[in-house]
Design an enzyme around this catalytic site. Structure first.
Site, short mmCIF file in Angstrom:
data_model
loop_
_atom_site.label_atom_id
_atom_site.label_comp_id
_atom_site.label_asym_id
_atom_site.label_seq_id
_atom_site.Cartn_x
_atom_site.Cartn_y
_atom_site.Cartn_z
N HIS A 191 -1.33 -11.40 48.75
CA HIS A 191 -2.63 -11.91 48.30
C HIS A 191 -2.93 -11.48 46.86
O HIS A 191 -4.07 -11.18 46.52
CB HIS A 191 -3.74 -11.46 49.25
CG HIS A 191 -3.95 -9.96 49.29
ND1 HIS A 191 -4.35 -9.30 50.42
CD2 HIS A 191 -3.84 -9.00 48.33
CE1 HIS A 191 -4.48 -8.01 50.15
NE2 HIS A 191 -4.17 -7.80 48.88
N HIS A 222 -11.48 -5.62 49.74
CA HIS A 222 -11.21 -4.59 48.73
C HIS A 222 -12.53 -4.11 48.14
O HIS A 222 -12.79 -4.29 46.95
CB HIS A 222 -10.31 -5.12 47.62
CG HIS A 222 -8.98 -5.64 48.07
ND1 HIS A 222 -8.82 -6.85 48.72
CD2 HIS A 222 -7.73 -5.13 47.95
CE1 HIS A 222 -7.54 -7.05 48.98
NE2 HIS A 222 -6.85 -6.02 48.52
N HIS A 270 3.95 -2.44 47.21
CA HIS A 270 3.29 -2.19 45.94
C HIS A 270 2.47 -0.92 46.00
O HIS A 270 2.00 -0.53 47.06
CB HIS A 270 2.44 -3.38 45.46
CG HIS A 270 1.25 -3.79 46.28
ND1 HIS A 270 1.31 -4.11 47.62
CD2 HIS A 270 -0.04 -3.97 45.93
CE1 HIS A 270 0.11 -4.49 48.05
NE2 HIS A 270 -0.75 -4.40 47.05
N GLU A 304 -0.76 -2.60 53.57
CA GLU A 304 -1.38 -3.90 53.89
C GLU A 304 -0.50 -4.73 54.83
O GLU A 304 -1.00 -5.61 55.54
CB GLU A 304 -1.64 -4.70 52.60
CG GLU A 304 -2.75 -4.12 51.74
CD GLU A 304 -2.98 -4.90 50.44
OE1 GLU A 304 -4.03 -4.69 49.83
OE2 GLU A 304 -2.12 -5.70 50.02
C1 DHB Z 1 -2.57 -6.15 43.13
C2 DHB Z 1 -2.20 -6.32 44.47
C3 DHB Z 1 -3.15 -6.21 45.48
O1 DHB Z 1 -2.86 -6.33 46.81
C4 DHB Z 1 -4.48 -6.00 45.16
O2 DHB Z 1 -5.37 -5.99 46.17
C5 DHB Z 1 -4.85 -5.80 43.83
C6 DHB Z 1 -3.89 -5.89 42.82
C7 DHB Z 1 -1.55 -6.28 42.05
O3 DHB Z 1 -0.36 -6.45 42.33
O4 DHB Z 1 -1.92 -6.23 40.88
FE FE Z 2 -4.60 -5.92 48.17
#
Ligand code: DHB
Ligand code: FE
Length: 282
Positions: A12, A59, A193, A240
């Site tokens: 997302h 978020h 991530h 996540e």
């Molecule tokens: C990013 C990824 C996310 O899941 C998020 O909530 C905010 C930023 C990113 O990769 O920059």
């Molecule tokens: Fe996220």
């Protein structure tokens, strides 16, 4: 009776939403990603689900540290877009399905999943980016949406196993709804991530591809994976991914992989998109 026709698992990434909103899909950075996902858009244009039940995380747009529901089900008629920091994306208002959502609330709570019921809930990139990934930029979203927000931001998040079992209960609930809605369940977020700290920028393609394989062929094994392994292997925001297990739990034990795309990187994130259906599978 209503029916789950398929599951979609997708990242997302907010920058993907910004690329779509600002018509940057053909920029050299973004074009390879958007070319890869085109067949998924064709698939959903043909499948035409009536309802998308989207398992996603907020978020700090609707919820904050003042109130942290583990699972919050949106039963409203509409959900306005919102986003922390950047303000709402210029996307259509999300239309809910209160009748099916209240049926889900009743069925799930009586099935001993103690959800929070949200009569009002703004939806952030966690939900609107997956819609944009699949549908692009329509005037109105072509499906009704039931949002199911999962806390994966503030420790302790629910386990992958709890998310998977919730998906199985969602399936029982949808199967018992006296309508003819065709439902696609989305599991969103991830893949690997980490947005802060010493390991910021971490991407683990080997873990992500193994996760996709297990989503298809061995979800029980993936459901047994503890949080610490997600954190170690997929980074702090890789947690996540537990939300994908809710989608997988709502499908039959055996599924057919209709589509898979994996692209690294988009923003700071390893980006995955998978479509699973179970037609003709036990
Ligand atoms: C990013 C990824 C996310 O899941 C998020 O909530 C905010 C930023 C990113 O990769 O920059
Ligand atoms: Fe996220």
């Amino acid at each position: 009776m209503a029916e789950v026709i398929a599951g979609v698992g997708t990242s997302h990434v907010p920058a993907v939403g910004a690329a779509i909103d600002n018509n940057k899909q053909n920029d050299p950075y973004w074009a390879p990603y958007f070319e890869k996902i085109e067949p998924a858009r064709q698939w959903i244009a043909e499948a035409k689900p009536d309802v998308c039940l989207i398992v996603y995380n907020d978020h700090a747009s609707t919820f904050s540290l003042e109130l942290i529901p583990t699972f919050a089900l949106g039963v409203a008629a509409q959900f306005a877009p919102a986003d922390e920091g950047y303000g709402p994306r210029p996307v259509p208002i999300v239309q809910g399905h209160p009748e099916l959502a209240w049926h889900l609330a009743e069925s799930l709570i009586l099935d001993e999943f103690d959800l929070t019921i949200a009569n009002e809930m703004a939806v952030d990139h966690g939900l609107t980016v997956p819609l944009s990934v699949m549908y692009g930029q329509p005037e109105a979203w072509p499906c009704r949406v039931i949002p199911l927000a999962v806390n994966v931001v503030q420790y302790p998040a629910p386990t992958g196993n709890r998310c998977y079992r919730l998906g199985q209960a969602i399936r029982r609930a949808i199967d018992s709804f006296p309508g003819n809605e065709r439902v696609v369940v989305f599991g969103t977020g991830g893949m690997s991530h980490q947005l802060q700290g010493e390991r910021a920028g971490l991407i683990n393609t080997e873990f992500d591809l193994a996760f996709l394989d297990r989503m298809v062929g061995d979800p029980e094994a993936q459901a047994a994976v503890p949080h610490i392994e997600y954190l170690r292997e997929a980074g702090s925001e890789g947690i996540e991914l537990v939300m994908w297990l809710t989608m997988r739990g709502a499908l039959n034990p055996k599924v057919r992989e209709v589509f898979r795309a994996h692209h690294v990187p988009t923003s700071n994130t390893s980006n995955g998109l998978i479509i699973l259906d179970h037609q003709g599978e036990p």
